[in-house]
Design an enzyme around this catalytic site. Structure first.
Site, PDB file in Angstrom:
ATOM      1  N   LEU A 220       0.837  -1.203   0.000  1.00 54.82           N
ATOM      2  CA  LEU A 220       0.000   0.000   0.000  1.00 54.82           C
ATOM      3  C   LEU A 220       0.868   1.249   0.000  1.00 54.82           C
ATOM      4  CD1 LEU A 220      -2.789   1.449   0.384  1.00 54.82           C
ATOM      5  CD2 LEU A 220      -2.386   1.260   2.846  1.00 54.82           C
ATOM      6  N   ALA A 232       6.302   0.955  -7.411  1.00 56.42           N
ATOM      7  CA  ALA A 232       7.310   0.237  -8.206  1.00 56.42           C
ATOM      8  C   ALA A 232       8.655   0.229  -7.490  1.00 56.42           C
ATOM      9  CB  ALA A 232       7.442   0.884  -9.580  1.00 56.42           C
ATOM     10  N   GLU A 254      -0.103 -12.678  -3.332  1.00 54.06           N
ATOM     11  CA  GLU A 254      -1.411 -13.185  -2.916  1.00 54.06           C
ATOM     12  C   GLU A 254      -2.532 -12.354  -3.553  1.00 54.06           C
ATOM     13  OE1 GLU A 254      -4.075 -13.356   1.181  1.00 54.06           O
ATOM     14  OE2 GLU A 254      -1.901 -13.412   1.337  1.00 54.06           O
TER      15      GLU A 254
END
Length: 396
Positions: A220, A232, A254
């Site tokens: 996040l 990035a 995930e």
């Protein structure tokens, strides 16, 4: 009654306060994308008119101030309904040691330069934004620390507002590793301060017999710092950390959402382009094994993502105006999309007359071709987004 129903997404006002003037500056505010985990699926708060729930954090140490402000509250006796207890809904997700006095909270800003990042510095870089150089550092926290736990509990509250179906992590499990990205800025007195701008949580799964498979659980970047290429940078820092570890098989993600997958593709394609063995001519001829080996060794990328990276680069260098060349590329991608559909003949089909079994196989093939066309047509636009970003910023 409708005047007493407000959207919890717009009622919550969040701030990372660097200086006293931020407290009353509306430009410093940002708002949740979602609040259903706290305020229910409708994302509504009942019982208040002109409601503002202020949740202000000191930008570095994340000390919290909460204030609930409204112009009027529903008359419980008149309407027979009580207003929602906002603090009761928030209490499971926030520190009990928050401030309610704004003057005391403002006083906390004086101690912000004393805050120093937890963990070990992993990376640093400078980004130029609006003709101003800003310095960032990435830290990894691998050891248990009660003081850090309290700090991180504050930081991971933000996932409730920005990551769908998010969960906070269990610090009792030592397999969790946390990466935090900080911006270094000077306050009004010229003191250096560290403010968290984003973080990632990674779980190191065991792999027989003595290896691990790190899985990125969450990543996040907080809203005031988004759209600047910082996600990035953070992802690449994670790669750097695990690249040096001999016990790592590969890194997985995930349930990546579309936004993160775009960032992941951009970073991986950029890194692939920078390989010593990268050769566009060889790649176009599908002679890419040497490149893949170097890529996997350097960045611990799993095979599924490696294939995706190759497909994106091939699309980038394919002449789509050349029908034969374009069709050859599509067949290459569809061959991979077809892997899950490939299956051996069933016992029932083997027992059938050959002619009947052949008819069934042909019918199945037509359905598969239609499915593959649909899958491919959904995939190419996502690849084009990566290619477009590469044209704008070819480096991570």
């Amino acid at each position: 009654m409708e005047q007493y129903i407000v959207s919890s997404n717009s009622a919550l006002e969040l701030k990372l306060v660097r200086k006293p003037s931020d407290i009353n500056d509306p430009k410093a505010a940002f708002y949740p994308d979602m609040t259903y985990q706290v305020f229910g699926n409708m994302e509504k708060i009942f019982g208040y008119k002109d409601l503002v729930v202020k949740m202000y954090y000191t930008a570095c140490s994340l000390k919290l101030y909460i204030n609930i402000n409204y112009s009027s509250k529903v008359d419980s006796e008149k309407f027979g309904m009580n207003p929602d207890n906002i603090m009761d809904k928030l209490k499971d997700y926030i520190t009990p040691n928050f401030y309610t006095n704004i003057d005391v909270f403002e006083k906390c800003l004086e101690d912000e330069p004393l805050f120093k990042p937890y963990g070990t510095q992993l990376d640093q870089f400078i980004l130029n934004h609006n003709d101003e150089d800003k310095k960032f550092e990435v830290y990894v926290i691998e050891d248990e620390n009660n003081e850090f736990k309290e700090y991180f509990d504050q930081l991971q509250t933000f996932v409730l507002w920005y990551i769908d179906s998010s969960n906070t992590i269990d610090f009792d499990d030592t397999k969790w590793k946390i990466f935090i990205l900080y911006e270094i800025f000077k306050n009004e007195n010229g003191d250096l301060c560290y403010t968290p701008v984003g973080y990632s949580t990674i779980y190191e799964y065991y792999a027989y017999p003595d290896k691990i498979r790190p899985r990125i659980s969450q990543m996040l970047i907080l809203p005031p710092f988004q759209r600047k290429g910082l996600c990035a940078k953070l992802l690449n820092s994670v790669y750097k950390h695990y690249a040096t570890k001999s016990d790592v098989i590969d890194i997985t993600v995930e349930s990546p959402n579309d936004e993160f997958q775009l960032v992941r593709d951009f970073v991986d394609v950029t890194n692939f382009h920078n390989l010593k063995t990268f050769d566009e001519v060889k790649l176009k001829k599908l002679h890419y094994q040497e490149m893949v080996e170097e890529f996997k060794n350097l960045y611990k990328i799993n095979q599924k993502q490696v294939r995706r990276v190759i497909e994106i680069i091939l699309l980038k260098i394919t002449n789509r105006q050349n029908k034969d060349e374009y069709e050859k590329y599509k067949k290459f991608v569809k061959a991979r999309l077809n892997w899950p559909f490939q299956k051996k003949p069933t016992k029932l089909m083997l027992a059938m007359p050959a002619e009947e079994a052949e008819k069934i196989q042909k019918a199945d093939s037509l359905v598969k071709l239609e499915d593959l066309d649909i899958e491919y047509n959904e995939l190419e636009p996502s690849y084009d987004k990566v290619i477009k970003r590469l044209e704008v910023s070819p480096n991570v």
